[in-house]
Design an enzyme around this catalytic site. Structure first.
Site, PDB file in Angstrom:
ATOM      1  N   LYS A 188       0.821  -1.228   0.000  1.00 24.48           N
ATOM      2  CA  LYS A 188       0.000   0.000   0.000  1.00 24.48           C
ATOM      3  C   LYS A 188       0.847   1.267   0.000  1.00 24.48           C
ATOM      4  O   LYS A 188       0.438   2.282  -0.575  1.00 24.48           O
ATOM      5  CB  LYS A 188      -0.960   0.009   1.192  1.00 24.48           C
ATOM      6  CG  LYS A 188      -1.809  -1.250   1.352  1.00 24.48           C
ATOM      7  CD  LYS A 188      -2.685  -1.535   0.149  1.00 24.48           C
ATOM      8  CE  LYS A 188      -3.189  -2.970   0.165  1.00 24.48           C
ATOM      9  NZ  LYS A 188      -3.489  -3.518  -1.156  1.00 24.48           N
TER      10      LYS A 188
ATOM     11  N   ARG B  51      -7.614  -8.078  -9.147  1.00 20.85           N
ATOM     12  CA  ARG B  51      -8.377  -9.292  -9.469  1.00 20.85           C
ATOM     13  C   ARG B  51      -9.712  -8.898 -10.087  1.00 20.85           C
ATOM     14  O   ARG B  51     -10.077  -7.716 -10.076  1.00 20.85           O
ATOM     15  CB  ARG B  51      -8.668 -10.061  -8.174  1.00 20.85           C
ATOM     16  CG  ARG B  51      -9.480  -9.208  -7.200  1.00 20.85           C
ATOM     17  CD  ARG B  51      -9.982  -9.942  -5.980  1.00 20.85           C
ATOM     18  NE  ARG B  51     -10.933  -9.134  -5.227  1.00 20.85           N
ATOM     19  CZ  ARG B  51     -10.630  -8.243  -4.297  1.00 20.85           C
ATOM     20  NH1 ARG B  51      -9.368  -8.023  -3.982  1.00 20.85           N
ATOM     21  NH2 ARG B  51     -11.572  -7.563  -3.677  1.00 20.85           N
TER      22      ARG B  51
END
Ligand code: MV4
Length: 507
Positions: free
Chosen positions: A121, A297
């Protein structure tokens, strides 16, 4: 022109509705499919629909759908030349991407490199800043120590949130509201970061209270061409579990929509991203939209983006994995109407969303105009206790939000899964809530309106009881009426929905 390498056989490293979704897309592209299944999933629909199936011994996720060596063996034995990971399980595990590649198969998704980059992140936020994508104010890098954090607290201010750099999706986060809580929160967050993710790095951000959660669907080919398919609003969630998603978002104007889309494409391009992906934003106000993280995804809620654009994202994932170039440009993608998805989970909303595995005695799915169901359920199917409780997605499309809401309400009225309690009743209650009807919900909506939902459940239950009591009284008074009036319920149905009368007796 880059050469394409046609895929012949896809192994789906997943289960449930998404395995079924991928099998359907592959079949329509003339590609063979290999299912994998745990012992608990022996009778699951994805096994029945695939051309081949490989057993993964055991029941737990760790033994089966998360077991990389066993999956690699299945890839080799089945001679699959590609692997689709679905969502969850190994879908965002870069080591799995490497293992699939080493086994000689094509991973249908981004490169391991892009996945690793966005999985960190802090690195992702740095990259966004470099590319002028607005991020939530906070520390630029990992916090060195408590002193470093205390200094950031002075500029960022309270409330503040601590996040593990290797976290995501709501795990490994801590909200801090006062100086006094800082040390303890930092220690706890670091501890969690180590035990959950094996990476101690933690960063801090300004905590946005009651944000809107808006995410943008992107689609990139391996040549670097990319588009966005507008945004989804996923603000209706409970404890980081999304319950309802819709596209587009009623929060954004046309210009704000185009701006957030451009930012998402910039973000994915900067990451060297290929395949379908999602850029998550957190919205303080429509003009203060910050990059939060990227999901590398296909997501559960990809369907609503498909419905408003008429683009099949799963087919495109397969196509770009074959080396195909995107055939559409941004200006070709038209936003048409409104789509809403209700996730139907085998959980009891009246019992704090307690999972309710068990045998589904009967299923009645809604149909008709604008209805789409994605589900692996069939009558007699046993929902195993081992996996995610989502058993169906009900997706509706309408010309506008109002039409879509009315259609979802109509569809939920037709919807019936007998044998186990589901969240379908909860969705009906959401559709009666003025905040949802007005499109004013934030991520705190479900939690803050808990009393409303409790009331709604009491009402529904007492209505059922009243109808039952009324009928009991009628039957007691006149035994003959038994065969002439009642409810359209059989032994397998849930609850009392329709009452019927024998018109011949009343003329
Ligand atoms: C935040 C936030 C408020 N401020 N970051 C939760 C999931 C993960 N992707 C990040 N999350 C949040 N990050 C800042 N600076 C609030 C959340 C958050 C949230 C975000 C999206 C959807 C639902 C949520 C529920 C609670 C908290």
């Amino acid at each position: 022109m880059t050469a394409t390498k046609p895929i012949k056989k896809i192994l789906i490293a997943n289960r449930g509705e998404i395995a079924v979704r991928v099998i359907r897309a592959a079949k329509e592209l003339g590609i063979q499919t290999v299912a994998v299944f745990s012992d608990a999933d022996q009778f699951s629909l994805h096994v029945k629909l695939a051309d081949f199936a490989v057993r993964l011994p055991g029941n737990t996720s760790a033994e089966t759908y998360l077991n990389v060596p066993v999956l690699v063996k299945a890839i080799k034995e089945s001679q699959a030349d590609a692997v689709h990971p679905g969502y969850g399980f190994l879908s965002e595990n870069a080591d799995f991407v490497d293992a699939v590649t080493m086994a000689g198969a094509k991973f249908i998704g981004p490169s391991a490199k892009a996945m690793r980059l966005m999985g960190d992140k802090i690195a992702a936020k740095r990259l966004m800043k470099e590319h002028k994508v607005p991020c939530t104010p906070g520390s630029e890098g990992p916090l060195k120590d408590l002193n470093d954090l205390q200094n950031h607290a002075k500029t960022v201010g309270y409330p503040m949130i601590l996040k593990a750099t290797a976290g995501g999706g709501g795990r490994g986060m801590r909200v801090v509201r006062t100086d006094a809580d800082l040390a303890e929160a930092f220690a706890a967050c670091t501890r969690e970061a180590i035990s959950y993710f094996g990476n101690p790095a933690v960063f801090c951000e300004k905590y946005i209270e009651n944000p809107r959660h808006i995410e943008v669907q992107v689609l990139f080919d391996e040549q670097g061409n990319g588009v966005h398919l507008f945004e989804r609003d996923c603000s209706v969630q409970r404890r980081h579990q999304k319950l309802i998603e819709e596209a587009p978002s009623s929060y954004l104007s046309h210009d704000q929509r185009m701006e957030i889309g451009r930012r998402a494409v910039t973000a994915a391009k900067a990451a060297g991203y290929a395949s379908a992906g999602t850029i998550e934003f957190i919205c303080e106000s429509p003009d203060h939209v910050y990059f939060m993280e990227m999901n590398t995804r296909i997501q559960v809620e990809h369907t609503v983006s498909e419905e408003i654009t008429n683009i099949d994202l799963v087919k495109w994932q397969i196509r770009v994995a074959q080396g195909e170039v995107l055939s559409m440009k941004q200006e070709d993608i038209k936003l048409r109407g409104w789509a809403i998805e209700a996730r139907i989970n085998a959980e009891d909303p009246a019992k704090g969303f307690l999972p309710s595995p068990g045998v589904v005695s009967s299923v009645r799915f809604p149909s008709g105009p604008g209805i789409r169901i994605e589900s692996h359920l069939y009558p007699g199917y046993e929902i195993p206790q081992y996996y995610d409780s989502m058993v169906a997605k009900l997706i509706v499309w309408g010309e506008d939000r109002k039409t879509a809401m009315a259609r979802l309400n109509r569809a939920l009225g037709e919807f019936e899964i007998a044998g186990v309690p589901t969240t379908a009743k909860f969705h009906e209650a959401v559709l009666r809530h003025p905040i949802f009807i007005d499109g004013k919900m934030t991520t705190s909506f479900v939690e803050k309106e808990a009393d409303f939902f409790k009331q709604e459940f009491l009402k529904v239950q007492s209505e059922d009881v009243d109808v039952a009591a009324l009928l009991a009284a009628v039957f007691a008074a006149d035994d003959q009426n038994l065969s002439q009036s009642g409810t359209l319920a059989n032994s397998d149905s849930v609850g009392l929905r329709s009452r019927w009368f024998d018109s011949a007796r009343h003329v």
